[in-house]
Design a protein around this motif. Structure first.
Motif, PDB file in Angstrom:
ATOM      1  N   ALA A  52       0.873  -1.138   0.005  1.00  0.00           N
ATOM      2  CA  ALA A  52      -0.150  -0.161   0.106  1.00  0.00           C
ATOM      3  C   ALA A  52       0.809   1.210  -0.118  1.00  0.00           C
ATOM      4  CB  ALA A  52      -0.818   0.071   1.307  1.00  0.00           C
ATOM      5  N   ALA A  53       0.435   2.552  -0.534  1.00  0.00           N
ATOM      6  CA  ALA A  53       1.127   3.681  -0.600  1.00  0.00           C
ATOM      7  C   ALA A  53       0.660   4.502   0.373  1.00  0.00           C
ATOM      8  CB  ALA A  53       1.081   4.163  -2.051  1.00  0.00           C
ATOM      9  N   HIS A  54       1.716   5.365   0.899  1.00  0.00           N
ATOM     10  CA  HIS A  54       1.249   6.513   1.921  1.00  0.00           C
ATOM     11  C   HIS A  54       0.337   7.564   0.888  1.00  0.00           C
ATOM     12  CE1 HIS A  54       1.754  10.137   4.172  1.00  0.00           C
ATOM     13  NE2 HIS A  54       2.030   9.381   5.375  1.00  0.00           N
ATOM     14  N   PRO A  55      -0.559   8.055   1.237  1.00  0.00           N
ATOM     15  CA  PRO A  55      -1.216   9.266   0.552  1.00  0.00           C
ATOM     16  C   PRO A  55      -0.459  10.476   0.060  1.00  0.00           C
ATOM     17  CG  PRO A  55      -1.999   9.466   2.695  1.00  0.00           C
ATOM     18  CD  PRO A  55      -0.853   8.128   2.678  1.00  0.00           C
ATOM     19  N   THR A  56       0.466  10.883   0.787  1.00  0.00           N
ATOM     20  CA  THR A  56       1.389  12.122   0.255  1.00  0.00           C
ATOM     21  C   THR A  56       2.790  11.926   0.119  1.00  0.00           C
ATOM     22  OG1 THR A  56       1.566  12.991   2.718  1.00  0.00           O
ATOM     23  CG2 THR A  56      -0.319  13.680   1.239  1.00  0.00           C
ATOM     24  N   LEU A  57       3.415  10.901   0.826  1.00  0.00           N
ATOM     25  CA  LEU A  57       4.805  10.566   0.952  1.00  0.00           C
ATOM     26  C   LEU A  57       5.144   9.334  -0.119  1.00  0.00           C
ATOM     27  CD1 LEU A  57       5.476  10.661   4.727  1.00  0.00           C
ATOM     28  CD2 LEU A  57       5.742  12.637   3.210  1.00  0.00           C
ATOM     29  N   ASP A  58       6.353   9.470  -0.471  1.00  0.00           N
ATOM     30  CA  ASP A  58       7.002   8.549  -1.450  1.00  0.00           C
ATOM     31  C   ASP A  58       7.430   7.214  -0.699  1.00  0.00           C
ATOM     32  OD1 ASP A  58       6.531   9.337  -4.082  1.00  0.00           O
ATOM     33  OD2 ASP A  58       8.457  10.512  -4.134  1.00  0.00           O
ATOM     34  N   VAL A  59       6.312   6.707  -0.063  1.00  0.00           N
ATOM     35  CA  VAL A  59       6.665   5.529   1.016  1.00  0.00           C
ATOM     36  C   VAL A  59       5.603   4.574   0.427  1.00  0.00           C
ATOM     37  CG1 VAL A  59       6.473   4.802   3.039  1.00  0.00           C
ATOM     38  CG2 VAL A  59       7.613   7.175   2.648  1.00  0.00           C
ATOM     39  N   LEU A  60       6.137   3.256   0.532  1.00  0.00           N
ATOM     40  CA  LEU A  60       5.266   2.129   0.413  1.00  0.00           C
ATOM     41  C   LEU A  60       5.258   1.329   1.624  1.00  0.00           C
ATOM     42  CD1 LEU A  60       6.341   0.771  -3.210  1.00  0.00           C
ATOM     43  CD2 LEU A  60       4.161   2.191  -2.706  1.00  0.00           C
ATOM     44  N   TYR A  61       4.230   0.569   1.862  1.00  0.00           N
ATOM     45  CA  TYR A  61       4.207  -0.307   3.096  1.00  0.00           C
ATOM     46  C   TYR A  61       3.771  -1.559   2.605  1.00  0.00           C
ATOM     47  CZ  TYR A  61       3.747   4.230   5.478  1.00  0.00           C
ATOM     48  OH  TYR A  61       4.043   5.479   5.840  1.00  0.00           O
ATOM     49  N   ALA A  62       4.530  -2.765   3.147  1.00  0.00           N
ATOM     50  CA  ALA A  62       4.431  -4.034   2.657  1.00  0.00           C
ATOM     51  C   ALA A  62       4.102  -5.023   3.948  1.00  0.00           C
ATOM     52  CB  ALA A  62       5.775  -4.609   2.159  1.00  0.00           C
ATOM     53  N   ALA A  63       3.149  -5.982   3.701  1.00  0.00           N
ATOM     54  CA  ALA A  63       2.800  -7.020   4.435  1.00  0.00           C
ATOM     55  C   ALA A  63       3.717  -8.274   4.152  1.00  0.00           C
ATOM     56  CB  ALA A  63       1.370  -7.420   4.343  1.00  0.00           C
ATOM     57  N   GLN A  64       4.551  -8.325   5.027  1.00  0.00           N
ATOM     58  CA  GLN A  64       5.641  -9.316   4.712  1.00  0.00           C
ATOM     59  C   GLN A  64       5.220 -10.596   5.398  1.00  0.00           C
ATOM     60  OE1 GLN A  64       9.518  -6.488   4.331  1.00  0.00           O
ATOM     61  NE2 GLN A  64       9.294  -7.346   6.452  1.00  0.00           N
ATOM     62  N   GLU A  65       4.368 -11.488   4.420  1.00  0.00           N
ATOM     63  CA  GLU A  65       3.356 -12.098   5.037  1.00  0.00           C
ATOM     64  C   GLU A  65       4.109 -13.427   6.006  1.00  0.00           C
ATOM     65  OE1 GLU A  65      -0.029 -15.205   3.179  1.00  0.00           O
ATOM     66  OE2 GLU A  65       0.626 -13.433   2.162  1.00  0.00           O
ATOM     67  N   PHE A  66       5.129 -13.967   5.372  1.00  0.00           N
ATOM     68  CA  PHE A  66       5.554 -15.089   6.000  1.00  0.00           C
ATOM     69  C   PHE A  66       6.660 -14.888   7.106  1.00  0.00           C
ATOM     70  CE2 PHE A  66       3.489 -16.787   2.447  1.00  0.00           C
ATOM     71  CZ  PHE A  66       2.849 -17.811   2.800  1.00  0.00           C
ATOM     72  N   ALA A  67       7.164 -13.561   7.064  1.00  0.00           N
ATOM     73  CA  ALA A  67       7.997 -12.896   8.110  1.00  0.00           C
ATOM     74  C   ALA A  67       7.112 -12.669   9.317  1.00  0.00           C
ATOM     75  CB  ALA A  67       8.791 -12.043   7.605  1.00  0.00           C
ATOM     76  N   GLY A  68       5.859 -12.380   9.177  1.00  0.00           N
ATOM     77  CA  GLY A  68       4.830 -11.800  10.161  1.00  0.00           C
ATOM     78  C   GLY A  68       4.885 -10.424  10.480  1.00  0.00           C
ATOM     79  N   THR A  69       5.538  -9.729   9.622  1.00  0.00           N
ATOM     80  CA  THR A  69       6.139  -8.216   9.782  1.00  0.00           C
ATOM     81  C   THR A  69       5.422  -7.356   8.943  1.00  0.00           C
ATOM     82  OG1 THR A  69       8.075  -8.325   8.640  1.00  0.00           O
ATOM     83  CG2 THR A  69       8.103  -8.918  10.992  1.00  0.00           C
ATOM     84  N   VAL A  70       5.379  -5.914   9.191  1.00  0.00           N
ATOM     85  CA  VAL A  70       5.184  -4.969   8.311  1.00  0.00           C
ATOM     86  C   VAL A  70       6.200  -4.263   7.930  1.00  0.00           C
ATOM     87  CG1 VAL A  70       2.753  -4.943   8.400  1.00  0.00           C
ATOM     88  CG2 VAL A  70       3.843  -3.496   9.839  1.00  0.00           C
ATOM     89  N   ARG A  71       6.540  -3.631   6.960  1.00  0.00           N
ATOM     90  CA  ARG A  71       7.754  -2.526   6.787  1.00  0.00           C
ATOM     91  C   ARG A  71       7.312  -1.345   5.834  1.00  0.00           C
ATOM     92  NH1 ARG A  71      13.940  -4.753   6.489  1.00  0.00           N
ATOM     93  NH2 ARG A  71      14.805  -2.748   7.553  1.00  0.00           N
ATOM     94  N   ALA A  72       8.010  -0.309   6.137  1.00  0.00           N
ATOM     95  CA  ALA A  72       7.989   0.840   5.236  1.00  0.00           C
ATOM     96  C   ALA A  72       9.216   0.842   4.378  1.00  0.00           C
ATOM     97  CB  ALA A  72       7.868   2.015   6.221  1.00  0.00           C
ATOM     98  N   PHE A  73       8.872   1.489   3.141  1.00  0.00           N
ATOM     99  CA  PHE A  73       9.878   1.525   2.007  1.00  0.00           C
ATOM    100  C   PHE A  73       9.896   2.865   1.469  1.00  0.00           C
ATOM    101  CE2 PHE A  73       9.445  -2.878   2.665  1.00  0.00           C
ATOM    102  CZ  PHE A  73      10.478  -3.496   2.578  1.00  0.00           C
ATOM    103  N   VAL A  74      11.223   3.616   1.622  1.00  0.00           N
ATOM    104  CA  VAL A  74      10.935   4.706   1.071  1.00  0.00           C
ATOM    105  C   VAL A  74      11.749   5.053  -0.254  1.00  0.00           C
ATOM    106  CG1 VAL A  74      13.319   5.546   2.159  1.00  0.00           C
ATOM    107  CG2 VAL A  74      11.486   7.263   1.561  1.00  0.00           C
TER     108      VAL A  74
END
Length: 408
Positions: A52-74
Motif C-alpha cells: 500500500a502507498a502513503h497518500p502524500t509521501l513517497d513511501v510504500l508499506y508491505a505486509a511481509q506475510e511469512f515473516a509476520g511483519t510490516v515494513r515501510a520503504f522510502v
C-alpha cells in the motif's frame, strides 16, 4: 502506467525477490492498455504479498506475510525503494495493509491468527509500535459443526494454502490428513457391507482477518474470513475501537471489500462465491447501523468448493463490479442496480492466467496477476456493457499477488 507488484518469495516457495515494477504502456500515460514490461525489483523484501502507498509521501508499506511483519520503504530513485525503519511485528500470516487517508496510521490484518493491528505513522512515514485490536469471537452459538460446515472450514484453509506456490501436497498437512476426515469414517468390510467407524471431530473454526478498508467519516472496516464477520471500527488515541459486527451466512468467508460511491459497501465472499451489499442507517453514529440490504451469487459456471473468489474492483463509472475467481481462473462481471443497492451477475470471462490472485481496472483495461502462472496479463473491458474480452498483452512476472498503481 507504472505499477508496483507484490509477490511471494522463497519463504513461500515463490519466485519473486521483493516488490516488483511493471510498465503497462508509457509510464506517464493514464492508460494501461499498452505493451507490458516487468522491469525488475524496486526493493528486496520477504514475500511482500500486499503493498500500500502513503497518500502524500513517497513511501510504500508491505505486509511481509511469512515473516509476520510490516515494513515501510522510502523511494530512493525513479523505480527504487529502500527500507524506511525496521520491520515491525504484526502477526501470523499478515496478508494485508491499508493506510489511513491522512497518512496518520496503518492497519494490518493477519490471516494466520486473526489479528487486526493498528500502527501510528510518523510525519516522515515510519511505522510506530503495534496496537492490537479486540480479537473476534465466533458468532456461532452452537459449536457442533455438521459435515457441511466442517467442509467449508477446510476450504478456507485449502484456499489460502493453495496460494503458496510450493504447497502442492496438501493431503500431507495435518488439517487435510487424519484430522480433517469427515465426521463419520466409512469403509467396506470383507463381506461387502458398509462399516461405520468412529466419528472424527470437525476442525474448529478460527479467526482469519483478511482485509482493511478506510471508509468516509473516519470508519475502518475489516473482514474475518474464518468467522464470517464484517467488523466496523473507529480510531482513537489508544487504537481501534470496535463499533459493530455484521455476520454473513455461515461458511461464506468474507474476503475483500470495495466502497461504492452510492454509500454502499460490497463484500465478496471467498467460499460461497457471492457479493453482499451492506448499507448504513444515516441516523446511526459513526461505525454503527450497518446491515445487509442485497447481494448476488457470481452466477452459473462458478463452483463453491473448487473455486475461490479473490479481488473485487469497480469499473471507472462504478456501474459494474469485477471479481477474480481462482480455480476456474475466471473474471465475473456484476452489474450495479437500484442506486448501488442491488447487484446482478452478468457474465464470466477467462482471466488468461492460472490463479488470478489480484486484478485492477484501469479505464478500458483489466490487469490480472496470475500467481501460479507467474505472469501478468491485460484484457479489454467494454465500459458500456462490462464485458471482458480476450487477453491483449502478457508478460512474465514472478509469483505476483498484488498490483498497485504508482502515482508520481
Amino acid at each position: 502506467m507504472r505499477f508496483w507488484v507484490g509477490g511471494y518469495t522463497a519463504d513461500a516457495e515463490g519466485t519473486a525477490t521483493g516488490i516488483g515494477v511493471l510498465h503497462a504502456g508509457a509510464v506517464d500515460s493514464p492508460l494501461a492498455g499498452g505493451d507490458l514490461a516487468f522491469r525488475g525489483v524496486a526493493a528486496s523484501a520477504p514475500s511482500p504479498s500486499w503493498i500500500a502507498a502513503h497518500p502524500t509521501l513517497d513511501v510504500l508499506y508491505a505486509a511481509q506475510e511469512f515473516a509476520g511483519t510490516v515494513r515501510a520503504f522510502v523511494r530512493t530513485g525513479e523505480e527504487t525503494y529502500a527500507p524506511h525503519g525496521a520491520a515491525v511485528d504484526a502477526g501470523d500470516a499478515v496478508c494485508h495493509v491499508a493506510v489511513a487517508p491522512d497518512g496518520s496510521s496503518l492497519v494490518a490484518t493477519c490471516w494466520g491468527d486473526g489479528r487486526v493491528v493498528q500502527y501510528p505513522v510518523s510525519a516522515d512515514g515510519r511505522i510506530g509500535g503495534p496496537r492490537i485490536a479486540a480479537a473476534a469471537d465466533d458468532p456461532t452459538t452452537d459449536n457442533s459443526e455438521d459435515a457441511d460446515s466442517a467442509t467449508q472450514n477446510q476450504l478456507a484453509e485449502l484456499s489460502a494454502l493453495a496460494e503458496m506456490t510450493g504447497f502442492t501436497a496438501l493431503g500431507d498437512l495435518p488439517l487435510f490428513g487424519a484430522e480433517a476426515q469427515s465426521d463419520v469414517t466409512r469403509a467396506v468390510g470383507a463381506d461387502g457391507k458398509d462399516e461405520t467407524g468412529p466419528a472424527t471431530p470437525a476442525p474448529a473454526r478460527v479467526s482469519r482477518a483478511h482485509q482493511t478498508r478506510f471508509l468516509p467519516g473516519g470508519v475502518v472496516v475489516t473482514t474475518d474470513l474464518g468467522f464470517d464477520l464484517v467488523r466496523f471500527w473507529t480510531s482513537g488515541p489508544t487504537g481501534l475501537r470496535l463499533t459493530q459486527e455484521v455476520t454473513l451466512p455461515r461458511g461464506s468467508g468474507p474476503r475483500h471489500t470495495v466502497w461504492h460511491p452510492s454509500g454502499h459497501l460490497y463484500v465478496v465472499t471467498e467460499l460461497s462465491l457471492e457479493v453482499f451489499v451492506l448499507a448504513r442507517d444515516a441516523a446511526a453514529r459513526a461505525g454503527e447501523g450497518w446491515r445487509i440490504v442485497g447481494g448476488t451469487s457470481l452466477g452459473a459456471g462458478t463452483a463453491p468448493g473448487s473455486d475461490f473468489a479473490a479481488e473485487i474492483a469497480l469499473t471507472r463509472d462504478a456501474a459494474y463490479v469485477v471479481i477474480g475467481i481462482r480455480g476456474s481462473n475466471t473474471l465475473a462481471t456484476v452489474r450495479v442496480r437500484d442506486g448501488g443497492r442491488a447487484l446482478a451477475a452478468v457474465a464470466l470471462a477467462e482471466s488468461g492466467v492460472d490463479w488470478p490472485r489480484h486484478h485492477v481496472v484501469e479505464r478500458d483495461t483489466v490487469l490480472v496477476a496470475g500467481q501460479l502462472s507467474n505472469e501478468i496479463v491485460s484484457l479489454t473491458l467494454d465500459e458500456r456493457t462490462g464485458a471482458i474480452g480476450r487477453v491483449r498483452r502478457r508478460v512474465e512476472a514472478p509469483s505476483p499477488t498484488r498490483l498497485l498503481a504508482a502515482h508520481g
